[in-house]
Design a protein around this motif. Sequence first.
Motif, short mmCIF file in Angstrom:
data_model
loop_
_atom_site.label_atom_id
_atom_site.label_comp_id
_atom_site.label_asym_id
_atom_site.label_seq_id
_atom_site.Cartn_x
_atom_site.Cartn_y
_atom_site.Cartn_z
N THR A 5 0.86 -1.18 0.00
CA THR A 5 0.00 0.00 0.00
C THR A 5 0.90 1.22 0.00
N ARG A 28 -2.02 -0.89 -3.89
CA ARG A 28 -3.09 0.04 -3.52
C ARG A 28 -2.45 1.40 -3.27
N ASP A 102 -12.80 3.13 7.09
CA ASP A 102 -12.45 1.97 6.28
C ASP A 102 -11.10 1.39 6.72
N TYR A 104 -7.79 -1.22 5.47
CA TYR A 104 -7.12 -1.86 4.34
C TYR A 104 -5.92 -2.65 4.86
N SER A 106 -2.33 -4.87 4.19
CA SER A 106 -1.20 -4.83 3.27
C SER A 106 0.00 -5.54 3.88
#
Length: 332
Positions: A5, A28, A102, A104, A106
């Motif tokens: 990320t 990302r 949110d 995420y 990685s």
Amino acid sequence: MKDVTIIGAGPVGLFGAFYAGMRGMSVRVVDSQPQTGGQLTALYPDKPIYDMPGFPEISARDLANAMALQAGRFHPEYVLGCQAESLVQLEQGWRLGTKNGDVYLSRTVIICGGVGAFQPTRIGLENESHFLGKGLGYGVQDRAALVGKRVVVVGGGDSAVDWALALEGVARSVTLIHRRDQFRAHEESVATLMRSSVALRLWEEVVELKGSDKLVAVVTQNRQTQERTELPCDFLSINIGYKTDLGPIRSWGLELQKNKIVVNSLMETNRPGVYAAGDICTHHAKLDLIATGVGEVCIAVNVAKTFINPDAKRFPGHSSDMTLPPIVKEEA
């Protein structure tokens, strides 16, 4: 769970996305701005850039667009308009939390957040905010809108000098106001300025803004003689720097030096699997240039690749020896 990320969708982050894709990594890119390009598009899209290899001159906007197109070969996932808030280590990587809630995952993280959150430094006049967008701006957003206008530029660094030169021949007149007689810009730029038609008012600063619905004039004061001068002005471009803040990154347990993340020669931070590149990082040979930042992110990506897969080669070879997917414009 992505392989990497990248925090920051400026030029360094975009090139990192391209290079990570070239290494076969899933990518990302997270940025608090609603569009890619970082400072290039948010602060000075029309500013000409002269020190990128292969481009004798290119606008910041065009460079940002080209780098996004380059990254688009590998279809990175973009998460834009979303500020990275927290970074928590997991057994198999990292969990990045955002301001809107949110999360995420990685395996590695590369921080390419430029100078962090930035706000332009103001000259500090009472009615400065009133004229913002009404004849006053920080930098220049649209050079074409200044054709035939009387432009006053404030500042003594690269941005001020570059804008004064870029507007010569576009604007009806260009005046550069600087509170000293020495510039902080590149020597060649200063030499070009001295040969130009730009009017220089040294040892002066803007002390008054005049107008009602829009700016019509500025008043300057000489710091040595205290003499005041009124200058007709259709647009005032203020270029005296930016106040920067790392924001939530300060709480991520990274070793910091002032507003920069400390890295070693491998772009490694003090946290395993977390790297930094570009203006946001510092090391003993640091230069804050896009050209050096894209080199740093290549190092970070290659080291991240071997962090995920210790059997992988650090150097993958030259792109000219590879077959890459076609360029596809990404809808970020």
